[in-house]
Design a protein around this motif. Structure first.
Motif, mmCIF file in Angstrom:
data_model
loop_
_atom_site.group_PDB
_atom_site.id
_atom_site.type_symbol
_atom_site.label_atom_id
_atom_site.label_comp_id
_atom_site.label_asym_id
_atom_site.label_seq_id
_atom_site.Cartn_x
_atom_site.Cartn_y
_atom_site.Cartn_z
ATOM 1 N N TYR A 184 3.203 -2.732 8.035
ATOM 2 C CA TYR A 184 3.171 -1.316 7.953
ATOM 3 C C TYR A 184 3.857 -0.609 9.075
ATOM 4 C CZ TYR A 184 0.659 -1.491 3.470
ATOM 5 O OH TYR A 184 0.204 -1.783 2.124
ATOM 6 N N TRP A 218 11.343 0.691 -9.940
ATOM 7 C CA TRP A 218 10.015 1.231 -9.524
ATOM 8 C C TRP A 218 8.965 0.326 -10.872
ATOM 9 C CZ3 TRP A 218 6.937 2.968 -6.089
ATOM 10 C CH2 TRP A 218 5.677 3.284 -5.967
ATOM 11 N N GLU A 220 2.631 -1.533 -6.936
ATOM 12 C CA GLU A 220 2.914 -0.369 -6.209
ATOM 13 C C GLU A 220 2.444 -0.612 -4.565
ATOM 14 O OE1 GLU A 220 1.182 3.023 -8.059
ATOM 15 O OE2 GLU A 220 2.197 2.712 -9.870
ATOM 16 N N TYR A 221 1.296 -1.749 -4.363
ATOM 17 C CA TYR A 221 1.034 -2.202 -3.018
ATOM 18 C C TYR A 221 2.145 -2.726 -2.478
ATOM 19 C CZ TYR A 221 -1.534 -4.462 0.737
ATOM 20 O OH TYR A 221 -1.639 -5.040 1.844
ATOM 21 N N GLN A 268 5.248 -2.430 -3.189
ATOM 22 C CA GLN A 268 6.424 -1.402 -3.330
ATOM 23 C C GLN A 268 6.313 -0.506 -2.240
ATOM 24 O OE1 GLN A 268 7.811 -1.799 -8.035
ATOM 25 N NE2 GLN A 268 6.472 -0.034 -7.054
ATOM 26 N N THR A 269 4.991 -0.237 -1.595
ATOM 27 C CA THR A 269 4.749 0.436 -0.477
ATOM 28 C C THR A 269 5.164 -0.389 0.670
ATOM 29 O OG1 THR A 269 3.053 1.662 -1.766
ATOM 30 C CG2 THR A 269 2.945 1.772 0.681
ATOM 31 N N ILE A 270 4.938 -1.403 0.759
ATOM 32 C CA ILE A 270 5.354 -2.301 2.041
ATOM 33 C C ILE A 270 6.851 -2.160 1.863
ATOM 34 C CG2 ILE A 270 5.532 -4.645 2.700
ATOM 35 C CD1 ILE A 270 2.452 -5.123 2.315
ATOM 36 N N GLU A 271 7.710 -2.373 0.924
ATOM 37 C CA GLU A 271 9.054 -2.464 0.670
ATOM 38 C C GLU A 271 9.634 -1.145 1.213
ATOM 39 O OE1 GLU A 271 9.288 -5.064 -2.909
ATOM 40 O OE2 GLU A 271 9.790 -3.035 -3.216
ATOM 41 N N THR A 272 8.838 -0.036 1.078
ATOM 42 C CA THR A 272 9.357 1.261 1.505
ATOM 43 C C THR A 272 9.162 1.489 2.858
ATOM 44 O OG1 THR A 272 8.432 2.342 -0.603
ATOM 45 C CG2 THR A 272 8.741 3.838 1.201
ATOM 46 N N VAL A 273 8.047 1.063 3.403
ATOM 47 C CA VAL A 273 7.979 1.064 5.060
ATOM 48 C C VAL A 273 8.946 0.177 5.673
ATOM 49 C CG1 VAL A 273 6.421 0.796 7.013
ATOM 50 C CG2 VAL A 273 5.574 1.794 4.639
#
Length: 505
Positions: free
Chosen positions: A163, A192, A199-200, A202-207
């Motif tokens: 993260y 998406w 979504e978990y 995808q949040t990691i991918e975002t960061v």
């Protein structure tokens, strides 16, 4: 003197692809590195590299990993009322010995390595050199919050640094690296997906994607400034080498050894192509072997396929609508064409483990355009190969035949498995966009287009003939397993394409 750094980025189980790249970079290209940096799942490979393992050994460790070996549900309760969904107990007891991890060898290694962990007690990333690596620190480096419990080390709490960073390029640059060689497997796909698990991650991918590529672009900008005669942010030119892929393995939920081995082998093939494109010489490499064959020999699988449709002479199609227009024209001008094929994978192990999924095809093509029934020999069919994205596949056909007038010809076609909706499963898997090429045209080359059109499998042909045409050969004890593995591969690939249409995960 140039300092070369290897960046083994995170990606959880997707880093099995990274291991395939290491097989090529370390063993076939003979690359050496002054420093290596790992984060999250990349620390698995970094530990093996730091111990002194060859790239092929690292890749084989992933190819041969039983996906159920590390499975260890947390039985202390059901999350969110327990500390985590899984524990790392089986990983410690079973996977580390299976991989041959020796922490004394790592700590005594001459290979400079940095393992990134997040120190929750201090709220900061901590870089652990290989000389201080312990089993607890390695486990902490890959302990995703919620999925695995944090590690307590010397009274402090540690877990996965993903993260904050999935690749601590800053550390390599601060050490003086002026060459960065990075392997990136975190998805950058613009899609998406709903559902908690999706979504978990995808949040990691975002960061992860944001932090890594923002810093990568800063280096690019600094290099450009230096090239223009300015100082640049980093004061020196830093050569950037990056190989990345959309890897068809889930970050965490994978229960197929075949899928893992295929992803490793895809890393090998991609890395070889990447090196050749950059004129990096490679020592001769052999195709990575699948699991050892039983003494009785390899299992084979064979099925029959018939497709019928129409082609138009002189039509050089480039889009699906072009192909359909050519087929409509062929319907009006006596352009009927069909083929009957026996498709055979002589070695199911190799077929499944290879990203090319290549099978032989023999039979005949029948069309008045080419003198009625003409034999096909040494044809090739590729089933559900990735088309640049795990959620898009192709089935590719290349059939060689000779017309009655002596002209050599090639039927080249593809099925586009794009998965726009669940209703597309049947039409996409049974529609072949077809061209007839002049000459026997090898894969990867082109020839003059003599005709184009569309062939299809009719429902009655499928259910009455093809569905029941499967035949499995080889040792009696392995036939059922071979058929099951083939089915798991086939339907698993379809799930890659259509699964997210079935509902959120």
């Amino acid at each position: 003197m140039s300092m070369r750094a290897l960046i083994l980025a995170g990606g959880s189980l997707k880093v099995c692809y990274q291991a395939g790249v290491l097989q090529v970079w370390l063993d076939e290209a003979g690359l050496t590195f002054d420093h290596a940096d790992g984060a999250s799942g990349g620390c698995f490979n970094l530990a093996m590299y730091g111990q002194g393992m060859s790239g092929t050994k690292i890749a084989d460790n992933w190819r041969n990993l039983d996906p159920f070996l590390p499975v260890d549900p947390n039985l202390s309760g059901i999350w969110p009322f327990s500390q985590s969904v899984f524990t790392y107990d089986n990983f410690r007891r079973r996977v580390l010995p299976f991989w041959g991890i020796d922490f004394n060898a790592i700590r005594g290694s001459s290979r400079s390595c940095a393992f990134n962990v997040f120190n929750f007690s201090k709220k900061d990333v901590e870089v652990i050199p290989q000389s201080q690596l312990t089993e607890d620190f390695l486990v902490a480096a890959v302990s995703l919050p919620m999925w695995f419990p944090p590690a307590r080390i010397s009274g402090q709490t540690y877990f996965d640094a993903v993260y904050i960073t999935a690749a601590n390029v800053e550390n390599a640059v601060a050490r003086g690296a002026d060459e960065l060689w990075a392997i990136w497997t975190v998805s950058r796909k613009d899609e998406w997906r709903d559902g908690f698990v999706n979504e978990y991650f995808q949040t990691i991918e975002t960061v992860a994607d944001t932090n890594f590529f923002r810093y990568w672009r800063r280096i690019e900008a600094s290099n450009a400034a230096i090239g223009a005669g300015q100082t640049g942010e980093f004061g020196r030119t830093i050569a950037l080498n990056l190989i990345e892929a959309e890897v068809p393995v889930h970050y965490l939920l994978n229960f197929s050894q075949d899928r893992m081995a295929e992803a490793v082998n895809q890393g090998v093939e991609d890395a070889r192509a990447w090196c050749r494109a950059r004129n990096i010489p490679l020592a001769p490499g052999t195709a990575p072997p699948p699991r050892a064959l039983p003494p009785q020999g390899a299992a084979s699988i064979q099925f029959t396929e018939e497709m019928k449709g129409f082609v138009s002479r002189g039509a050089a199609a480039t889009t699906k609508s072009d192909y359909q227009q050519a087929a409509d024209g062929g319907r009006q001008s006596n352009g009927a064409l069909m083929f009957h094929l026996d498709v055979k994978a002589a070695d199911v192990d190799r077929f499944i483990a290879s990203p090319e999924h290549r099978a032989s095809a023999n039979g005949y093509i029948d069309s008045a355009l080419y003198g009625s029934r003409r034999p096909v020999a040494d044809g090739v069919v590729q089933l559900l190969v990735d088309a640049g994205d795990p959620s898009r596949k192709e089935m590719r056909y290349r059939l060689f035949f000779t017309a009655a007038d002596g002209r050599d010809l090639t039927l080249a076609g593809y099925k586009d498995i794009s998965g726009h909706s669940l209703g597309d499963v049947w039409p996409e898997t049974t529609t072949l966009y077809t061209q007839i090429l002049g000459g026997h045209v090898a894969e990867g080359t082109s020839g003059p287009v003599e005709a184009s059109g569309v062939l299809v499998i009719h429902p009655d042909d499928f259910f009455l003939r093809q569905l029941f045409s499967f035949r499995v050969g080889g040792p009696a004890g392995g036939r059922v397993q071979a058929l099951a593995r083939f089915g798991a591969m086939f339907f698993g690939k379809l799930w890659d394409v259509y699964g997210h249409r079935a509902g959120p995960v």
